[in-house]
Design a protein around this motif. Structure first.
Motif, PDB file in Angstrom:
ATOM      1  N   GLN A   1      10.152 -69.591  38.959  1.00 10.59           N
ATOM      2  CA  GLN A   1      11.235 -68.680  38.347  1.00 10.59           C
ATOM      3  C   GLN A   1      11.960 -68.787  39.570  1.00 10.59           C
ATOM      4  OE1 GLN A   1       8.668 -65.398  36.891  1.00 10.59           O
ATOM      5  NE2 GLN A   1       9.495 -65.558  34.788  1.00 10.59           N
ATOM      6  N   PRO A   2      12.520 -69.838  39.762  1.00 10.34           N
ATOM      7  CA  PRO A   2      13.311 -69.964  40.370  1.00 10.34           C
ATOM      8  C   PRO A   2      15.188 -69.084  41.021  1.00 10.34           C
ATOM      9  CG  PRO A   2      13.502 -71.583  40.047  1.00 10.34           C
ATOM     10  CD  PRO A   2      12.412 -71.353  39.020  1.00 10.34           C
ATOM     11  N   GLU A   3      15.048 -68.830  40.133  1.00  9.85           N
ATOM     12  CA  GLU A   3      16.532 -67.904  39.451  1.00  9.85           C
ATOM     13  C   GLU A   3      16.046 -66.308  39.580  1.00  9.85           C
ATOM     14  OE1 GLU A   3      19.593 -69.998  40.242  1.00  9.85           O
ATOM     15  OE2 GLU A   3      18.020 -71.257  40.843  1.00  9.85           O
ATOM     16  N   ARG A   4      14.300 -66.035  39.605  1.00 12.56           N
ATOM     17  CA  ARG A   4      14.550 -64.331  39.393  1.00 12.56           C
ATOM     18  C   ARG A   4      14.359 -63.767  40.346  1.00 12.56           C
ATOM     19  NH1 ARG A   4       8.570 -62.735  37.102  1.00 12.56           N
ATOM     20  NH2 ARG A   4       8.947 -60.479  36.563  1.00 12.56           N
ATOM     21  N   GLU A   5      15.117 -62.550  40.262  1.00 13.46           N
ATOM     22  CA  GLU A   5      15.723 -61.446  41.557  1.00 13.46           C
ATOM     23  C   GLU A   5      14.041 -60.986  42.395  1.00 13.46           C
ATOM     24  OE1 GLU A   5      18.555 -58.145  42.927  1.00 13.46           O
ATOM     25  OE2 GLU A   5      18.093 -58.425  41.032  1.00 13.46           O
ATOM     26  N   VAL A   6      14.348 -61.281  43.245  1.00 10.06           N
ATOM     27  CA  VAL A   6      12.816 -61.041  43.763  1.00 10.06           C
ATOM     28  C   VAL A   6      13.284 -59.811  45.297  1.00 10.06           C
ATOM     29  CG1 VAL A   6      10.483 -61.044  45.683  1.00 10.06           C
ATOM     30  CG2 VAL A   6      11.349 -62.693  43.332  1.00 10.06           C
ATOM     31  N   ILE A   7      12.139 -58.614  45.339  1.00  9.51           N
ATOM     32  CA  ILE A   7      12.545 -57.793  46.259  1.00  9.51           C
ATOM     33  C   ILE A   7      11.076 -57.719  46.915  1.00  9.51           C
ATOM     34  CG2 ILE A   7      12.792 -55.556  47.041  1.00  9.51           C
ATOM     35  CD1 ILE A   7      14.508 -56.742  44.301  1.00  9.51           C
ATOM     36  N   PHE A   8      11.333 -58.299  48.272  1.00  7.71           N
ATOM     37  CA  PHE A   8       9.636 -58.304  49.079  1.00  7.71           C
ATOM     38  C   PHE A   8       9.632 -57.599  49.850  1.00  7.71           C
ATOM     39  CE2 PHE A   8       6.295 -59.724  51.740  1.00  7.71           C
ATOM     40  CZ  PHE A   8       5.122 -60.214  50.498  1.00  7.71           C
ATOM     41  N   ILE A   9       9.316 -56.115  49.387  1.00  8.36           N
ATOM     42  CA  ILE A   9       8.551 -55.022  50.894  1.00  8.36           C
ATOM     43  C   ILE A   9       7.111 -55.025  51.065  1.00  8.36           C
ATOM     44  CG2 ILE A   9       8.811 -52.519  51.253  1.00  8.36           C
ATOM     45  CD1 ILE A   9      10.737 -52.271  48.143  1.00  8.36           C
ATOM     46  N   HIS A  10       6.893 -54.477  52.452  1.00  8.92           N
ATOM     47  CA  HIS A  10       6.190 -54.907  53.431  1.00  8.92           C
ATOM     48  C   HIS A  10       5.970 -53.477  54.215  1.00  8.92           C
ATOM     49  CE1 HIS A  10       1.944 -56.072  54.883  1.00  8.92           C
ATOM     50  NE2 HIS A  10       2.734 -55.961  55.891  1.00  8.92           N
ATOM     51  N   ALA A  11       4.576 -52.669  54.303  1.00  8.46           N
ATOM     52  CA  ALA A  11       5.185 -52.182  55.697  1.00  8.46           C
ATOM     53  C   ALA A  11       3.770 -52.669  56.670  1.00  8.46           C
ATOM     54  CB  ALA A  11       4.892 -50.384  55.074  1.00  8.46           C
ATOM     55  N   ALA A  12       3.711 -52.894  57.260  1.00  6.69           N
ATOM     56  CA  ALA A  12       2.478 -52.685  58.647  1.00  6.69           C
ATOM     57  C   ALA A  12       3.019 -51.917  59.916  1.00  6.69           C
ATOM     58  CB  ALA A  12       2.850 -54.360  59.591  1.00  6.69           C
TER      59      ALA A  12
ATOM     60  N   GLY B   1       1.211 -53.758  51.399  1.00  6.67           N
ATOM     61  CA  GLY B   1       0.700 -52.343  52.910  1.00  6.67           C
ATOM     62  C   GLY B   1      -0.516 -53.789  54.004  1.00  6.67           C
ATOM     63  N   GLY B   2       0.012 -53.717  55.426  1.00 12.01           N
ATOM     64  CA  GLY B   2      -1.072 -54.176  55.920  1.00 12.01           C
ATOM     65  C   GLY B   2      -1.820 -55.601  54.964  1.00 12.01           C
ATOM     66  N   VAL B   3      -3.028 -55.697  54.992  1.00 15.26           N
ATOM     67  CA  VAL B   3      -3.268 -56.736  54.425  1.00 15.26           C
ATOM     68  C   VAL B   3      -3.650 -56.869  52.546  1.00 15.26           C
ATOM     69  CG1 VAL B   3      -6.111 -55.742  54.235  1.00 15.26           C
ATOM     70  CG2 VAL B   3      -5.154 -58.521  54.986  1.00 15.26           C
ATOM     71  N   GLY B   4      -2.866 -56.139  52.297  1.00 15.34           N
ATOM     72  CA  GLY B   4      -2.859 -55.915  51.076  1.00 15.34           C
ATOM     73  C   GLY B   4      -1.724 -57.393  50.932  1.00 15.34           C
ATOM     74  N   LEU B   5      -0.987 -57.752  51.527  1.00  9.14           N
ATOM     75  CA  LEU B   5       0.082 -58.369  51.731  1.00  9.14           C
ATOM     76  C   LEU B   5      -0.697 -59.932  51.059  1.00  9.14           C
ATOM     77  CD1 LEU B   5       2.972 -59.648  54.047  1.00  9.14           C
ATOM     78  CD2 LEU B   5       0.913 -60.967  54.921  1.00  9.14           C
ATOM     79  N   THR B   6      -1.716 -60.026  51.130  1.00 12.03           N
ATOM     80  CA  THR B   6      -2.136 -61.176  50.495  1.00 12.03           C
ATOM     81  C   THR B   6      -1.960 -61.796  49.325  1.00 12.03           C
ATOM     82  OG1 THR B   6      -4.199 -60.571  50.568  1.00 12.03           O
ATOM     83  CG2 THR B   6      -4.281 -61.685  52.242  1.00 12.03           C
ATOM     84  N   PRO B   7      -2.263 -60.850  48.569  1.00 14.33           N
ATOM     85  CA  PRO B   7      -1.867 -61.317  46.877  1.00 14.33           C
ATOM     86  C   PRO B   7      -0.492 -61.393  46.728  1.00 14.33           C
ATOM     87  CG  PRO B   7      -2.687 -59.472  46.984  1.00 14.33           C
ATOM     88  CD  PRO B   7      -2.747 -59.460  48.327  1.00 14.33           C
ATOM     89  N   MET B   8       0.111 -60.327  47.732  1.00 20.72           N
ATOM     90  CA  MET B   8       1.621 -60.162  46.954  1.00 20.72           C
ATOM     91  C   MET B   8       2.602 -61.551  47.105  1.00 20.72           C
ATOM     92  SD  MET B   8       2.756 -57.025  46.065  1.00 20.72           S
ATOM     93  CE  MET B   8       0.911 -57.862  44.871  1.00 20.72           C
ATOM     94  N   ILE B   9       1.848 -62.520  49.153  1.00 22.88           N
ATOM     95  CA  ILE B   9       2.517 -63.578  49.153  1.00 22.88           C
ATOM     96  C   ILE B   9       1.927 -64.817  48.000  1.00 22.88           C
ATOM     97  CG2 ILE B   9       1.796 -65.370  50.664  1.00 22.88           C
ATOM     98  CD1 ILE B   9       3.230 -63.453  52.404  1.00 22.88           C
ATOM     99  N   SER B  10       1.144 -64.809  47.672  1.00 17.75           N
ATOM    100  CA  SER B  10       0.780 -65.443  46.108  1.00 17.75           C
ATOM    101  C   SER B  10       1.461 -65.231  45.290  1.00 17.75           C
ATOM    102  CB  SER B  10      -0.709 -65.240  46.543  1.00 17.75           C
ATOM    103  OG  SER B  10      -1.299 -66.510  44.816  1.00 17.75           O
ATOM    104  N   MET B  11       1.644 -63.701  44.748  1.00 14.91           N
ATOM    105  CA  MET B  11       2.841 -64.125  44.017  1.00 14.91           C
ATOM    106  C   MET B  11       4.432 -64.316  44.261  1.00 14.91           C
ATOM    107  SD  MET B  11       1.964 -60.096  42.176  1.00 14.91           S
ATOM    108  CE  MET B  11       0.089 -60.131  41.705  1.00 14.91           C
ATOM    109  N   LEU B  12       4.727 -64.205  45.525  1.00 15.18           N
ATOM    110  CA  LEU B  12       5.961 -64.336  45.759  1.00 15.18           C
ATOM    111  C   LEU B  12       6.352 -66.808  45.870  1.00 15.18           C
ATOM    112  CD1 LEU B  12       9.115 -64.186  47.297  1.00 15.18           C
ATOM    113  CD2 LEU B  12       7.613 -63.760  49.586  1.00 15.18           C
ATOM    114  N   GLU B  13       5.594 -67.045  46.546  1.00 18.17           N
ATOM    115  CA  GLU B  13       5.139 -68.216  46.643  1.00 18.17           C
ATOM    116  C   GLU B  13       5.036 -68.731  45.062  1.00 18.17           C
ATOM    117  OE1 GLU B  13       5.491 -70.024  49.217  1.00 18.17           O
ATOM    118  OE2 GLU B  13       4.060 -69.415  51.277  1.00 18.17           O
ATOM    119  N   THR B  14       3.709 -68.354  44.248  1.00 18.11           N
ATOM    120  CA  THR B  14       4.620 -68.427  42.773  1.00 18.11           C
ATOM    121  C   THR B  14       5.721 -68.860  42.698  1.00 18.11           C
ATOM    122  OG1 THR B  14       2.180 -68.163  42.588  1.00 18.11           O
ATOM    123  CG2 THR B  14       3.341 -67.845  40.727  1.00 18.11           C
ATOM    124  N   VAL B  15       6.087 -67.387  42.502  1.00 17.18           N
ATOM    125  CA  VAL B  15       7.568 -67.394  41.688  1.00 17.18           C
ATOM    126  C   VAL B  15       8.541 -67.957  42.374  1.00 17.18           C
ATOM    127  CG1 VAL B  15       8.449 -65.134  42.932  1.00 17.18           C
ATOM    128  CG2 VAL B  15       8.870 -65.173  40.269  1.00 17.18           C
TER     129      VAL B  15
END
Length: 408
Positions: A299-310, A281-295
């Motif tokens: 782990q390019p085959e891992r299923e990822v669901i990215f949910i952001h609220a603003a 939610g909001g600026v809480g996006l920052t560590p989630m983006i780092s995790m998304l870019e990392t995974v």
């Protein structure tokens, strides 16, 4: 930790346990008085402690809960070890040193005495002095190991190191990213997705420096650190954020910013291969983006669901990058929730995330869930995941202050 506990005799432990109800009732009053006394006598420590959190009472509440937990578990201090490690990461990031602990102990005891008055007998004060010494030694020992580990990493450092702003990017109406590289041109360590750095803002006209912690918002190993900072504007009686305003308005490409080495235990577990759910939610996006870019790299085959609220599209940072990733990787699904969409903005849901909606989009509750955002968002996220019958072991978050603020 067990050895430290043995160092407290039974009488001391019994006295500490007897004070638990008093701490439950008067803990915040005691810690507020402690901070007041300490800053009056050691104003230089204002450099270390976030004065905004002091005004809001967050710091006092967090310390009160830590003291209460230590008292309640005085026979088994191992029970609070996870929280000690979490706080020690914060301390390491702020460069808390062993010499700070006697100062804190002195004024904490004075705070207890001031608030409790005659009820704080010599026996009680003496017992707490012994207990504080044991607990402080535990923190000092853990933090010594953390400092040593950080210093021994390739390019690692202790205290603050000057970094140069190599790029400044406006991400939304309120969030701006700063790309940082060492001013000395020497190597610097990688980090784990989800970790943060402390920046030291040296602001003209301010009586002391200001320290603030910001999550790193890019994947490790990209040859740069990036922080993405929300500008905290004045709202009602709350003044504008001193540090965020300084960073947005004064920091430009070429500016120098002292930072601490990366720290924090809220990190992505790359041993887990189950579906990964990232909610922000909001600026809480920052560590989630780092995790998304990392995974997607690790782990390019891992299923990822990215949910952001603003609030709306104007406040939605890094939207294009997330869309680019979701388009490129079939295993990444992206959902956007806007509280108040503007001018027919497209989003997947209007309003707020709720448990019923999550059940319609998530493939399973047997997954790894990470979330970050304002306290209200995090409280709702936790409750929604519990309604979805997610195991506590699969729920990951980090918050400044007591976890009860989220989980109660």
């Amino acid at each position: 930790m067990t050895t430290a506990t043995i160092g407290l005799d039974k009488q001391t432990r019994d006295i500490i346990k007897a004070t638990v109800p008093v701490l439950q009732e008067h803990g915040e009053k005691i810690t507020k008085r402690f901070y007041q006394l300490m800053f009056e006598n050691h104003p230089e420590l204002k450099n270390i402690f976030n004065q905004t959190n002091q005004r809001k009472g967050d710091q006092s509440k967090a310390l009160a809960n830590t003291v209460y937990a230590a008292a309640a578990n005085i026979d088994n201090l191992e029970a609070i070890l996870p929280n000690v490690k979490l706080i020690s990461h914060k301390h390491k990031s702020l460069n808390i040193k062993p010499e700070h602990y006697p100062i804190v102990g002195k004024y904490l005891l004075m705070g207890i005495k001031d608030v409790l008055g005659d009820a704080a007998t010599d026996d009680i004060i003496n017992a707490w002095e012994k207990a504080y010494g044991v607990i402080a030694d535990v923190f000092i020992s853990i933090e010594k190991d953390m400092y040593m580990e950080t210093k021994n990493k390739p390019g690692g450092w202790v205290d603050f190191r000057n970094f140069k702003v190599t790029k400044k990017v406006v991400e939304s109406d309120v969030i701006t990213s700063f790309y940082l590289e060492p001013a000395d041109g020497n190597p610097f360590p990688a980090y784990q997705a989800g970790q943060y750095v402390t920046v030291k803002a040296e602001i003209d006209g301010e009586s002391h420096d200001h320290l603030r912690q910001y999550s790193l918002s890019c994947a490790p190993g990209e040859g740069v650190y990036r922080i993405s900072v929300k500008r905290e504007d004045a709202i009602g009686d709350n003044p504008a954020g001193v540090v965020s305003s300084f960073l947005h308005e004064k920091l430009e490409e070429g500016s120098i910013l002292p930072i601490s080495a990366p720290a924090g235990e809220f990190v992505l577990d790359l041993e887990d291969t189950r579906p990964l759910v990232l909610m922000s939610g909001g600026v809480g996006l920052t560590p989630m983006i780092s995790m998304l870019e990392t995974v997607i790299k690790e782990q390019p085959e891992r299923e990822v669901i990215f949910i952001h609220a603003a609030r709306s599209g104007r406040f939605h940072a890094m939207k294009d990058r997330v869309l680019e990733i979701a388009d490129k990787y079939d295993n990444v699904t992206n959902y956007t929730i806007y509280d108040h969409p503007e001018d027919d903005e497209q989003c997947d849901k209007t309003g707020y995330i709720d448990a019923e909606w999550l059940e319609t989009i998530l493939p399973t509750n047997d997954a790894a869930f990470y979330f970050c955002g304002p306290k209200g968002f995090m409280r709702a996220a936790y409750q929604n995941l519990k309604k979805y019958h997610v195991s506590d072991a699969d729920i990951h978050f980090e918050i400044f202050g007591p976890a009860e603020d989220i989980t109660a």
